[in-house]
Design a protein around this motif. Structure first.
Motif, PDB file in Angstrom:
ATOM      1  N   ALA A  57       0.824  -1.209   0.000  1.00  0.00           N
ATOM      2  CA  ALA A  57       0.000   0.000   0.000  1.00  0.00           C
ATOM      3  C   ALA A  57       0.857   1.258   0.000  1.00  0.00           C
ATOM      4  O   ALA A  57       0.545   2.245  -0.667  1.00  0.00           O
ATOM      5  CB  ALA A  57      -0.932  -0.005   1.211  1.00  0.00           C
ATOM      6  N   VAL A  58       1.950   1.222   0.744  1.00  0.00           N
ATOM      7  CA  VAL A  58       2.838   2.392   0.825  1.00  0.00           C
ATOM      8  C   VAL A  58       3.592   2.620  -0.478  1.00  0.00           C
ATOM      9  O   VAL A  58       3.756   3.761  -0.931  1.00  0.00           O
ATOM     10  CB  VAL A  58       3.841   2.224   1.991  1.00  0.00           C
ATOM     11  CG1 VAL A  58       4.918   3.303   1.943  1.00  0.00           C
ATOM     12  CG2 VAL A  58       3.114   2.271   3.321  1.00  0.00           C
ATOM     13  N   HIS A  59       4.031   1.537  -1.107  1.00  0.00           N
ATOM     14  CA  HIS A  59       4.923   1.666  -2.262  1.00  0.00           C
ATOM     15  C   HIS A  59       4.217   1.589  -3.623  1.00  0.00           C
ATOM     16  O   HIS A  59       4.821   1.935  -4.642  1.00  0.00           O
ATOM     17  CB  HIS A  59       6.013   0.595  -2.200  1.00  0.00           C
ATOM     18  CG  HIS A  59       6.972   0.794  -1.061  1.00  0.00           C
ATOM     19  ND1 HIS A  59       7.979   1.747  -1.090  1.00  0.00           N
ATOM     20  CD2 HIS A  59       7.074   0.170   0.148  1.00  0.00           C
ATOM     21  CE1 HIS A  59       8.658   1.701   0.037  1.00  0.00           C
ATOM     22  NE2 HIS A  59       8.135   0.752   0.803  1.00  0.00           N
ATOM     23  N   SER A  60       2.966   1.146  -3.658  1.00  0.00           N
ATOM     24  CA  SER A  60       2.265   1.062  -4.938  1.00  0.00           C
ATOM     25  C   SER A  60       2.035   2.460  -5.501  1.00  0.00           C
ATOM     26  O   SER A  60       1.627   3.377  -4.775  1.00  0.00           O
ATOM     27  CB  SER A  60       0.920   0.356  -4.768  1.00  0.00           C
ATOM     28  OG  SER A  60       1.099  -0.992  -4.397  1.00  0.00           O
ATOM     29  N   PRO A  61       2.287   2.669  -6.795  1.00  0.00           N
ATOM     30  CA  PRO A  61       2.159   4.005  -7.381  1.00  0.00           C
ATOM     31  C   PRO A  61       0.707   4.470  -7.455  1.00  0.00           C
ATOM     32  O   PRO A  61      -0.221   3.668  -7.618  1.00  0.00           O
ATOM     33  CB  PRO A  61       2.764   3.835  -8.780  1.00  0.00           C
ATOM     34  CG  PRO A  61       2.623   2.380  -9.079  1.00  0.00           C
ATOM     35  CD  PRO A  61       2.763   1.669  -7.775  1.00  0.00           C
ATOM     36  N   PHE A  62       0.539   5.760  -7.314  1.00  0.00           N
ATOM     37  CA  PHE A  62      -0.768   6.396  -7.446  1.00  0.00           C
ATOM     38  C   PHE A  62      -1.121   6.513  -8.927  1.00  0.00           C
ATOM     39  O   PHE A  62      -0.300   6.927  -9.743  1.00  0.00           O
ATOM     40  CB  PHE A  62      -0.719   7.787  -6.800  1.00  0.00           C
ATOM     41  CG  PHE A  62      -1.979   8.588  -6.921  1.00  0.00           C
ATOM     42  CD1 PHE A  62      -3.219   8.011  -6.678  1.00  0.00           C
ATOM     43  CD2 PHE A  62      -1.933   9.925  -7.263  1.00  0.00           C
ATOM     44  CE1 PHE A  62      -4.383   8.754  -6.769  1.00  0.00           C
ATOM     45  CE2 PHE A  62      -3.084  10.687  -7.352  1.00  0.00           C
ATOM     46  CZ  PHE A  62      -4.319  10.099  -7.107  1.00  0.00           C
ATOM     47  N   ASP A  63      -2.354   6.154  -9.267  1.00  0.00           N
ATOM     48  CA  ASP A  63      -2.821   6.242 -10.647  1.00  0.00           C
ATOM     49  C   ASP A  63      -3.964   7.254 -10.721  1.00  0.00           C
ATOM     50  O   ASP A  63      -5.126   6.905 -10.472  1.00  0.00           O
ATOM     51  CB  ASP A  63      -3.294   4.872 -11.137  1.00  0.00           C
ATOM     52  CG  ASP A  63      -3.744   4.895 -12.594  1.00  0.00           C
ATOM     53  OD1 ASP A  63      -3.527   5.927 -13.261  1.00  0.00           O
ATOM     54  OD2 ASP A  63      -4.322   3.902 -13.056  1.00  0.00           O
ATOM     55  N   PRO A  64      -3.681   8.515 -11.050  1.00  0.00           N
ATOM     56  CA  PRO A  64      -4.739   9.529 -11.121  1.00  0.00           C
ATOM     57  C   PRO A  64      -5.832   9.175 -12.119  1.00  0.00           C
ATOM     58  O   PRO A  64      -6.990   9.566 -11.934  1.00  0.00           O
ATOM     59  CB  PRO A  64      -3.983  10.792 -11.547  1.00  0.00           C
ATOM     60  CG  PRO A  64      -2.555  10.549 -11.188  1.00  0.00           C
ATOM     61  CD  PRO A  64      -2.351   9.082 -11.354  1.00  0.00           C
ATOM     62  N   ASP A  65      -5.478   8.440 -13.180  1.00  0.00           N
ATOM     63  CA  ASP A  65      -6.479   8.067 -14.174  1.00  0.00           C
ATOM     64  C   ASP A  65      -7.595   7.231 -13.561  1.00  0.00           C
ATOM     65  O   ASP A  65      -8.762   7.336 -13.958  1.00  0.00           O
ATOM     66  CB  ASP A  65      -5.831   7.284 -15.320  1.00  0.00           C
ATOM     67  CG  ASP A  65      -4.945   8.151 -16.199  1.00  0.00           C
ATOM     68  OD1 ASP A  65      -5.171   9.383 -16.228  1.00  0.00           O
ATOM     69  OD2 ASP A  65      -4.028   7.614 -16.832  1.00  0.00           O
ATOM     70  N   THR A  66      -7.244   6.376 -12.608  1.00  0.00           N
ATOM     71  CA  THR A  66      -8.242   5.539 -11.950  1.00  0.00           C
ATOM     72  C   THR A  66      -9.271   6.389 -11.223  1.00  0.00           C
ATOM     73  O   THR A  66     -10.486   6.156 -11.314  1.00  0.00           O
ATOM     74  CB  THR A  66      -7.568   4.578 -10.949  1.00  0.00           C
ATOM     75  OG1 THR A  66      -6.709   3.684 -11.665  1.00  0.00           O
ATOM     76  CG2 THR A  66      -8.586   3.777 -10.167  1.00  0.00           C
ATOM     77  N   VAL A  67      -8.799   7.401 -10.496  1.00  0.00           N
ATOM     78  CA  VAL A  67      -9.704   8.280  -9.750  1.00  0.00           C
ATOM     79  C   VAL A  67     -10.487   9.172 -10.698  1.00  0.00           C
ATOM     80  O   VAL A  67     -11.701   9.365 -10.539  1.00  0.00           O
ATOM     81  CB  VAL A  67      -8.918   9.123  -8.729  1.00  0.00           C
ATOM     82  CG1 VAL A  67      -9.863  10.009  -7.925  1.00  0.00           C
ATOM     83  CG2 VAL A  67      -8.122   8.232  -7.786  1.00  0.00           C
ATOM     84  N   ALA A  68      -9.814   9.718 -11.705  1.00  0.00           N
ATOM     85  CA  ALA A  68     -10.491  10.594 -12.664  1.00  0.00           C
ATOM     86  C   ALA A  68     -11.606   9.848 -13.393  1.00  0.00           C
ATOM     87  O   ALA A  68     -12.691  10.398 -13.628  1.00  0.00           O
ATOM     88  CB  ALA A  68      -9.480  11.151 -13.663  1.00  0.00           C
ATOM     89  N   ALA A  69     -11.347   8.589 -13.750  1.00  0.00           N
ATOM     90  CA  ALA A  69     -12.363   7.791 -14.439  1.00  0.00           C
ATOM     91  C   ALA A  69     -13.573   7.553 -13.550  1.00  0.00           C
ATOM     92  O   ALA A  69     -14.713   7.500 -14.033  1.00  0.00           O
ATOM     93  CB  ALA A  69     -11.764   6.459 -14.889  1.00  0.00           C
TER      94      ALA A  69
END
Length: 263
Positions: A57-69
């Motif tokens: 959870a700490v190291h997995s990259p943030f994916d803004p596309d997932t939230v934007a979608a």
């Protein structure tokens, strides 16, 4: 079988049944027993799996596309903190509280009542799973006259980055939805931090209100958390403050003599 041994077995069975009942009501690791001088193998493996989930959870990259979608129809803006990568973010918390200078210049400005900032924090998993639903549930509870800024999706972000963002955009208050530090029983917990009149470098934690452990079905549901948050936002606008001077009274009992108790 001797009587003492039989008595010991019965007592052990009763003890195990008691702990099994209690464990159904909490995620805390209680009454796990022991195997020799250590934990039983099953519980040890569960502990190792929880530790791995927290690290992921700490190291997995943030994916803004997932939230934007998941926020289809809602305007979004993407920014980064001054931390250039995840390792720097973890080693330099101060950089996670400052907005990247280039991104600051591209933020829209206006006379907003509130800006929602979706920040990866220490659990991108929590943000991916819960943030969009919280934005929708909270904005649905705000009065029609509220001016809500585009949602800001912030990478390598700490809570205080919201102060910098709101100040740059001209928003009266900011709600930072951030992935909380994972524990050994929850790696997907979302926090909501509300700040009225945020000022970068001046606002402190005492000036914020926090809702923690938003993660249905085991934590706060979106509906309950959004109801509390919207109520706090309304009171913050009335009083012109947040933090220690603003109390969550959404669960308070009505005062004696109020209409609810009138005969």
């Amino acid at each position: 079988m001797s009587e003492p041994v039989a008595h010991e077995l019965v007592a052990h069975a009763e003890d195990s049944a008691l702990w099994s009942t209690l464990r159904r009501h909490t995620q805390a690791r209680i009454g796990l027993g022991r195997a020799g001088s250590g934990l039983p193998t099953r519980h040890r493996l569960e502990l190792q799996a929880a530790h791995a989930a927290a690290r992921d959870a700490v190291h997995s990259p943030f994916d803004p596309d997932t939230v934007a979608a998941a926020l289809t129809g809602t305007p979004t803006v993407r920014v980064r903190s001054a931390a250039p990568d995840r390792l720097t973010y973890l080693q330099r918390p101060d950089l996670g509280r400052r907005l990247d200078a280039t991104d600051r210049a591209h933020l829209p400005s206006g006379e907003w009542d509130v800006v929602f900032v979706v920040a990866d924090g220490l659990s991108s998993r929590a943000v991916h799973e819960h943030a969009a639903a919280m934005v929708r549930a909270t904005t649905a509870r705000l009065p029609a006259d509220w001016r809500v800024a585009p949602v800001v999706l912030a990478e390598q972000a700490r809570v205080a980055l919201g102060d910098d963002i709101a100040h740059a955009m001209g928003a009266a208050m900011v709600v930072v939805l951030v992935g909380e530090r994972p524990g050994m029983s929850a790696a997907d917990s979302l926090g909501a931090y509300l700040t009225y009149g945020p000022r970068p470098g001046v606002t402190t934690d005492a000036d914020r209100n926090c809702l923690s452990n938003i993660r249905p079905p085991l934590g706060l549901t979106y509906e309950r958390a959004a109801g509390k948050l919207a109520a706090l936002m309304g009171r913050a606008r009335e009083l012109g403050l947040t933090g220690v001077g603003l109390k969550d009274e959404s669960d308070a009992l009505p005062a004696a003599g109020s209409a609810q108790f009138a005969e």
